[in-house]
Write a protein that holds these residues in place. Sequence first.
Motif, PDB file in Angstrom:
ATOM      1  N   PHE A  48       6.979   8.555   6.088  1.00 43.15           N
ATOM      2  CA  PHE A  48       6.922   9.599   5.059  1.00 43.15           C
ATOM      3  C   PHE A  48       6.832  10.972   5.726  1.00 43.15           C
ATOM      4  O   PHE A  48       5.941  11.225   6.539  1.00 43.15           O
ATOM      5  CB  PHE A  48       5.723   9.370   4.142  1.00 43.15           C
ATOM      6  CG  PHE A  48       5.717  10.269   2.939  1.00 43.15           C
ATOM      7  CD1 PHE A  48       6.645  10.099   1.933  1.00 43.15           C
ATOM      8  CD2 PHE A  48       4.792  11.283   2.823  1.00 43.15           C
ATOM      9  CE1 PHE A  48       6.652  10.918   0.824  1.00 43.15           C
ATOM     10  CE2 PHE A  48       4.789  12.118   1.708  1.00 43.15           C
ATOM     11  CZ  PHE A  48       5.728  11.936   0.713  1.00 43.15           C
ATOM     12  N   PRO A  49       7.755  11.899   5.401  1.00 45.75           N
ATOM     13  CA  PRO A  49       7.844  13.164   6.161  1.00 45.75           C
ATOM     14  C   PRO A  49       6.698  14.129   5.897  1.00 45.75           C
ATOM     15  O   PRO A  49       6.148  14.196   4.799  1.00 45.75           O
ATOM     16  CB  PRO A  49       9.184  13.756   5.686  1.00 45.75           C
ATOM     17  CG  PRO A  49       9.397  13.161   4.325  1.00 45.75           C
ATOM     18  CD  PRO A  49       8.813  11.783   4.390  1.00 45.75           C
ATOM     19  N   ILE A  97       2.714  12.204  -1.409  1.00 51.97           N
ATOM     20  CA  ILE A  97       2.404  10.804  -1.693  1.00 51.97           C
ATOM     21  C   ILE A  97       3.624   9.963  -1.335  1.00 51.97           C
ATOM     22  O   ILE A  97       4.747  10.302  -1.697  1.00 51.97           O
ATOM     23  CB  ILE A  97       1.990  10.609  -3.169  1.00 51.97           C
ATOM     24  CG1 ILE A  97       1.669   9.146  -3.443  1.00 51.97           C
ATOM     25  CG2 ILE A  97       3.059  11.124  -4.117  1.00 51.97           C
ATOM     26  CD1 ILE A  97       1.030   8.925  -4.811  1.00 51.97           C
ATOM     27  N   SER A  98       3.390   8.890  -0.601  1.00 51.82           N
ATOM     28  CA  SER A  98       4.487   8.073  -0.089  1.00 51.82           C
ATOM     29  C   SER A  98       4.922   7.019  -1.102  1.00 51.82           C
ATOM     30  O   SER A  98       4.312   6.843  -2.162  1.00 51.82           O
ATOM     31  CB  SER A  98       4.048   7.382   1.204  1.00 51.82           C
ATOM     32  OG  SER A  98       3.169   6.294   0.914  1.00 51.82           O
ATOM     33  N   GLN A  99       5.939   6.303  -0.720  1.00 47.45           N
ATOM     34  CA  GLN A  99       6.362   5.130  -1.474  1.00 47.45           C
ATOM     35  C   GLN A  99       5.438   3.961  -1.145  1.00 47.45           C
ATOM     36  O   GLN A  99       4.637   4.020  -0.214  1.00 47.45           O
ATOM     37  CB  GLN A  99       7.812   4.767  -1.122  1.00 47.45           C
ATOM     38  CG  GLN A  99       8.002   4.086   0.226  1.00 47.45           C
ATOM     39  CD  GLN A  99       7.990   5.058   1.401  1.00 47.45           C
ATOM     40  OE1 GLN A  99       7.653   6.235   1.260  1.00 47.45           O
ATOM     41  NE2 GLN A  99       8.372   4.564   2.568  1.00 47.45           N
ATOM     42  N   LEU A 106       0.817  -1.204   0.000  1.00 45.74           N
ATOM     43  CA  LEU A 106       0.000   0.000   0.000  1.00 45.74           C
ATOM     44  C   LEU A 106       0.859   1.265   0.000  1.00 45.74           C
ATOM     45  O   LEU A 106       1.999   1.253   0.459  1.00 45.74           O
ATOM     46  CB  LEU A 106      -0.922   0.029   1.225  1.00 45.74           C
ATOM     47  CG  LEU A 106      -1.839  -1.173   1.428  1.00 45.74           C
ATOM     48  CD1 LEU A 106      -2.685  -0.983   2.678  1.00 45.74           C
ATOM     49  CD2 LEU A 106      -2.721  -1.394   0.213  1.00 45.74           C
ATOM     50  N   TYR A 107       0.277   2.352  -0.510  1.00 45.20           N
ATOM     51  CA  TYR A 107       0.899   3.670  -0.382  1.00 45.20           C
ATOM     52  C   TYR A 107      -0.141   4.656   0.098  1.00 45.20           C
ATOM     53  O   TYR A 107      -1.346   4.375   0.093  1.00 45.20           O
ATOM     54  CB  TYR A 107       1.533   4.125  -1.702  1.00 45.20           C
ATOM     55  CG  TYR A 107       0.578   4.355  -2.849  1.00 45.20           C
ATOM     56  CD1 TYR A 107       0.016   5.606  -3.093  1.00 45.20           C
ATOM     57  CD2 TYR A 107       0.260   3.312  -3.728  1.00 45.20           C
ATOM     58  CE1 TYR A 107      -0.843   5.816  -4.159  1.00 45.20           C
ATOM     59  CE2 TYR A 107      -0.596   3.514  -4.803  1.00 45.20           C
ATOM     60  CZ  TYR A 107      -1.144   4.770  -5.013  1.00 45.20           C
ATOM     61  OH  TYR A 107      -1.993   4.978  -6.069  1.00 45.20           O
ATOM     62  N   CYS A 108       0.322   5.815   0.547  1.00 42.78           N
ATOM     63  CA  CYS A 108      -0.557   6.768   1.205  1.00 42.78           C
ATOM     64  C   CYS A 108      -0.396   8.156   0.602  1.00 42.78           C
ATOM     65  O   CYS A 108       0.723   8.596   0.316  1.00 42.78           O
ATOM     66  CB  CYS A 108      -0.228   6.807   2.705  1.00 42.78           C
ATOM     67  SG  CYS A 108      -1.223   7.977   3.642  1.00 42.78           S
ATOM     68  N   LYS A 109      -1.508   8.833   0.406  1.00 42.79           N
ATOM     69  CA  LYS A 109      -1.522  10.244   0.028  1.00 42.79           C
ATOM     70  C   LYS A 109      -2.035  11.045   1.220  1.00 42.79           C
ATOM     71  O   LYS A 109      -2.917  10.584   1.935  1.00 42.79           O
ATOM     72  CB  LYS A 109      -2.440  10.494  -1.175  1.00 42.79           C
ATOM     73  CG  LYS A 109      -2.011   9.812  -2.463  1.00 42.79           C
ATOM     74  CD  LYS A 109      -3.009  10.141  -3.581  1.00 42.79           C
ATOM     75  CE  LYS A 109      -2.627   9.466  -4.892  1.00 42.79           C
ATOM     76  NZ  LYS A 109      -3.611   9.779  -5.976  1.00 42.79           N
TER      77      LYS A 109
END
Length: 210
Positions: free
Chosen positions: A68-69, A50-52, A28-31
């Motif tokens: 993710f910063p 948007i993350s990896q 999964l990735y996150c926005k």
Amino acid sequence: MAAASPSVFLLMVNGQVESAQFPEYDDLYCKYCFVYGQDWAPTAGLEEGISQIASKSQDVRQALVWNFPIDVTFKSTNPYGWPQIVLSVYGPDVFGNDVVRGYGVVHVPFSPGRGCRSTPVLCLRPASSKCSSLVFSYVLSWFMGRRPEYTDPKVVAQGEGREVTRVRSQGFVTLLFNVVTKDMKKLGYDTGPVDTQGVLGPSLPQGNPQ
């Protein structure tokens, strides 16, 4: 000569979208994006990102770790409309299409604090608004490779219109925050004692932030 009184206060936020637990899904990735009131404006940093893609860890937690910063600064004259961070989690379905796996929203902690603070965020997925078509909608969406999702994820931070949406729990996301405020006391707002859990809010003359 006495220094002029400030006309705005600043809210500086940094940290990270740390990790998530979604028992049913992997890779999964996150926005993320921020939602805030009309009196607020960003002055530095990024409002969205948007993350990896992350895979589940091999330990018993099976956590998806992004780290993710987040780094943004806002200015405002009024704490009403205090910033919220909206999360949208995506991942592949059986056909390899990226589909939404959940949404979450949480206020930026109201009290300033140094170091890490963790906030679990319940993530939700929209379902059909009509019970009679629920099964048909899921079967059709499975064959077409499409899933119900919000056209604008910021709607999860608002109250209007959410009562017509059916949702179910998918998992949760953990965020870490470091919050610094500037000139709030000079404008008459007392942020109160440091709260390591991020649940205490400022003492506001005109009610709590929304």
